[in-house]
Design an enzyme around this catalytic site. Structure first.
Site, mmCIF file in Angstrom:
data_model
loop_
_atom_site.group_PDB
_atom_site.id
_atom_site.type_symbol
_atom_site.label_atom_id
_atom_site.label_comp_id
_atom_site.label_asym_id
_atom_site.label_seq_id
_atom_site.Cartn_x
_atom_site.Cartn_y
_atom_site.Cartn_z
ATOM 1 N N ARG A 89 -41.447 -14.949 32.090
ATOM 2 C CA ARG A 89 -42.075 -14.648 33.382
ATOM 3 C C ARG A 89 -43.022 -15.762 33.802
ATOM 4 N NH1 ARG A 89 -41.483 -8.682 33.153
ATOM 5 N NH2 ARG A 89 -42.500 -7.678 34.899
ATOM 6 N N ARG A 172 -47.985 -6.339 41.187
ATOM 7 C CA ARG A 172 -46.955 -6.915 40.313
ATOM 8 C C ARG A 172 -46.026 -7.840 41.108
ATOM 9 N NH1 ARG A 172 -45.885 -1.815 38.266
ATOM 10 N NH2 ARG A 172 -43.650 -2.082 38.235
HETATM 11 P P1 ADP Z 1 -40.938 -4.109 35.872
HETATM 12 O O1 ADP Z 1 -39.726 -3.397 35.342
HETATM 13 O O2 ADP Z 1 -41.633 -3.316 36.935
HETATM 14 O O3 ADP Z 1 -40.667 -5.529 36.249
HETATM 15 P P2 ADP Z 1 -41.819 -4.503 33.142
HETATM 16 O O4 ADP Z 1 -41.499 -3.274 32.397
HETATM 17 O O5 ADP Z 1 -40.919 -5.678 32.978
HETATM 18 O O6 ADP Z 1 -42.003 -4.154 34.689
HETATM 19 O O7 ADP Z 1 -43.303 -4.979 32.781
HETATM 20 C C1 ADP Z 1 -44.389 -4.096 32.845
HETATM 21 C C2 ADP Z 1 -45.666 -4.872 32.540
HETATM 22 O O8 ADP Z 1 -45.602 -5.417 31.202
HETATM 23 C C3 ADP Z 1 -45.920 -6.091 33.412
HETATM 24 O O9 ADP Z 1 -46.593 -5.748 34.623
HETATM 25 C C4 ADP Z 1 -46.810 -6.950 32.495
HETATM 26 O O10 ADP Z 1 -48.140 -6.465 32.455
HETATM 27 C C5 ADP Z 1 -46.169 -6.702 31.140
HETATM 28 N N1 ADP Z 1 -45.109 -7.689 30.831
HETATM 29 C C6 ADP Z 1 -43.787 -7.425 30.674
HETATM 30 N N2 ADP Z 1 -43.113 -8.561 30.398
HETATM 31 C C7 ADP Z 1 -44.016 -9.571 30.389
HETATM 32 C C8 ADP Z 1 -43.943 -10.983 30.199
HETATM 33 N N3 ADP Z 1 -42.761 -11.594 29.947
HETATM 34 N N4 ADP Z 1 -45.099 -11.696 30.260
HETATM 35 C C9 ADP Z 1 -46.275 -11.101 30.503
HETATM 36 N N5 ADP Z 1 -46.422 -9.780 30.710
HETATM 37 C C10 ADP Z 1 -45.307 -9.011 30.670
#
Ligand code: ADP
Ligand code: ADP
Length: 216
Positions: A89, A172
Site C-alpha cells: 500500500r 481510507r
Molecule cells: P479495505 O478492504 O477497506 O481496503 P483492509 O482490510 O485492506 O481495508 O485494511 C483495513 C485497515 O488495515 C487499513 O485501513 C489499515 O489501517 C490496515 N492495513 C491493511 N493493509 C495495510 C497495509 N498494507 N499497510 C498499512 N496498513 C494496512
C-alpha cells in the site's frame, strides 16, 4: 506458480475477487487487513499496535506491516504462489515485496489494478457486511446473503466492520490517494500493471481477471 497483487482503493472489490479466484487458481490469498484483524481478535501485541491506526483509517507503519506479511509469505502454503490483497500500500512496501520475493528466488507476475470511481467505492463500503468466522463479504444491495443477516457459508451472524463508518471510509480513500495511488506508476513502469474495469458487476470483474491471468 503465480505471484499476483490485487491493487485498488478500499471497496474496489479486492477481497471479493480474491475469494472467487480460489475456484480456478490454487494459491492462497494473503490479505494484510485480514492478518491485522486476526491479530486484533486474538489481542496480540501486533494487533494492539495496529488498532490505533485502523480505527482512524490510517496505514499501519511499513516496518510492522512488512514484517507481518514476510512471516506469512514464508509459510509452506505460499510455495506455489500467492494472491496479495491490500498489500503493498506504499512504495516502501512495494520495494520490500520485491526484495522478499527476490530472496525466495521469485518475482511478481502481475498487478491487477481494479479501477473504481470514488462514488462507487463509498456505495460499496457503506453496504459491506462481513462474516466474523470465515471472512466472506456481502453487500446489502449488490451481493446480498440468502438468509438476512446470516453467512451463506457457515450461518454466522454478519457484522459491519468498526472501520466502516462514513468518516473512516472517506479517510481510507483519501489515504489511498495520497500514499497508495503512487504505486500505479511504480508498477506501470515495471510493465506489471494490468487495468481491470472494476465498475462492472462481480462476475464481470472476475471474468476480466481470469482472462488476464490466463494470458500471462
Ligand atoms: P479495505 O478492504 O477497506 O481496503 P483492509 O482490510 O485492506 O481495508 O485494511 C483495513 C485497515 O488495515 C487499513 O485501513 C489499515 O489501517 C490496515 N492495513 C491493511 N493493509 C495495510 C497495509 N498494507 N499497510 C498499512 N496498513 C494496512
Ligand atoms: P476491498 O477488499 O477492495 O476493500 P471488498 O471485496 O470488501 O473490497 O468489496 C467491498 C464491497 O463491495 C462488498 O460489500 C462487496 O460485496 C461489494 N462489491 C465487490 N465487488 C463488487 C462489484 N463488482 N459490484 C458491486 N459490489 C461489489
Amino acid at each position: 506458480m503465480a505471484n499476483l497483487v490485487l491493487f485498488g482503493a478500499p471497496g474496489a472489490g479486492k477481497g471479493t475477487q480474491a475469494e472467487l479466484m480460489n475456484a480456478w487458481l490454487p494459491v492462497p490469498r494473503v490479505s494484510s487487513g485480514d492478518l491485522f484483524r486476526y491479530n486484533l481478535s486474538n489481542n496480540t501485541a501486533l494487533g494492539q499496535t495496529a488498532k490505533a491506526y485502523m480505527d482512524k483509517g490510517e496505514l499501519v507503519p511499513d516496518d510492522v506491516t512488512v514484517a507481518m506479511v514476510a512471516e506469512r509469505l514464508q509459510r509452506a502454503d505460499c510455495d506455489a504462489g500467492v494472491i496479495l490483497d491490500g498489500f503493498p500500500r506504499t512504495v516502501a512496501q512495494a520495494e520490500a515485496l520485491d526484495r522478499l520475493l527476490g530472496e525466495m528466488g521469485r518475482r511478481l507476475d502481475a498487478v491487477l489494478f481494479i479501477q473504481v470511481a470514488r462514488q462507487t467505492l463509498l456505495q460499496r463500503l457503506a453496504g459491506r457486511w462481513t462474516c466474523p468466522s470465515c471472512g466472506a463479504v456481502y453487500h446489502e444491495v449488490f451481493n446480498p446473503e440468502r438468509n438476512k443477516g446470516l453467512c451463506d457459508v457457515d450461518g454466522a451472524k454478519l457484522f459491519q466492520r468498526e472501520d466502516d463508518t462514513p468518516e473512516t471510509q472517506a479517510r481510507r480513500i483519501d489515504v489511498y490517494q495520497e500514499q497508495t495511488a503512487p504505486l500505479e506508476a511504480y508498477y506501470r513502469t515495471r510493465g506489471l500493471l494490468i487495468e481491470i474495469d472494476g465498475e462492472q458487476d462481480i462476475e464481470g470483474v472476475q471474468a476480466q481477471i481470469k482472462t488476464a491471468v490466463q494470458a500471462l
